[in-house]
Motif scaffolding. Sequence first.
Motif, PDB file in Angstrom:
ATOM      1  N   GLN A  22      -7.899  -7.553   6.015  1.00 15.49           N
ATOM      2  CA  GLN A  22      -9.033  -7.801   5.313  1.00 15.49           C
ATOM      3  C   GLN A  22      -8.970  -7.428   3.964  1.00 15.49           C
ATOM      4  N   SER A  23      -9.229  -7.962   2.873  1.00 13.55           N
ATOM      5  CA  SER A  23      -9.280  -7.633   1.408  1.00 13.55           C
ATOM      6  C   SER A  23      -9.464  -6.355   1.152  1.00 13.55           C
ATOM      7  N   GLU A  24     -10.600  -5.702   1.700  1.00 10.85           N
ATOM      8  CA  GLU A  24     -11.089  -4.298   1.340  1.00 10.85           C
ATOM      9  C   GLU A  24     -10.148  -3.153   1.791  1.00 10.85           C
ATOM     10  N   TYR A  25      -9.079  -3.766   2.662  1.00  7.84           N
ATOM     11  CA  TYR A  25      -8.198  -2.721   3.291  1.00  7.84           C
ATOM     12  C   TYR A  25      -6.744  -2.700   2.584  1.00  7.84           C
ATOM     13  N   SER A  26      -6.752  -3.874   1.684  1.00  6.30           N
ATOM     14  CA  SER A  26      -5.146  -4.216   1.115  1.00  6.30           C
ATOM     15  C   SER A  26      -4.880  -3.487   0.201  1.00  6.30           C
ATOM     16  N   HIS A  27      -5.722  -2.655  -0.386  1.00  3.09           N
ATOM     17  CA  HIS A  27      -5.344  -1.790  -1.453  1.00  3.09           C
ATOM     18  C   HIS A  27      -4.959  -0.237  -1.081  1.00  3.09           C
ATOM     19  N   LYS A  28      -5.319  -0.096   0.385  1.00  5.62           N
ATOM     20  CA  LYS A  28      -4.925   1.348   0.773  1.00  5.62           C
ATOM     21  C   LYS A  28      -3.569   1.217   1.490  1.00  5.62           C
ATOM     22  N   ASN A  63      -3.023  -9.944  -0.112  1.00 10.16           N
ATOM     23  CA  ASN A  63      -3.446  -9.624   1.298  1.00 10.16           C
ATOM     24  C   ASN A  63      -1.998  -9.800   1.887  1.00 10.16           C
TER      25      ASN A  63
END
Length: 103
Positions: A22-28, A63
Amino acid sequence: MGKVYLARHVVLDKLVALKVLQSEYSHKQELVERFLQEAKAAARSRHEHVVDIHDYGQTPSGNVFFAMEHLEGKVLSDEIRARGALPWPRAKEIFLQICAALQ
């Protein structure tokens, strides 16, 4: 952390299950690494109860995803919700398959 979609491989014209972080996790980075570790672990396994991984990568928008074999079947939680607890012989059979795959 991820969602699974039914997709068609454009070159092979084959159905696959596509799991996308999911997008909200892709930057972590830690979560991206954990997601890709799942794909690598499944890809190393050659067990009949573990899906085959066909590919993995990252979309232009960032993603990460992996493509795995598409299997027809029932969702265990749906079966339990609809029918109640599984009889012991069936539960034992499923449990032993899970244990064998994890071994």
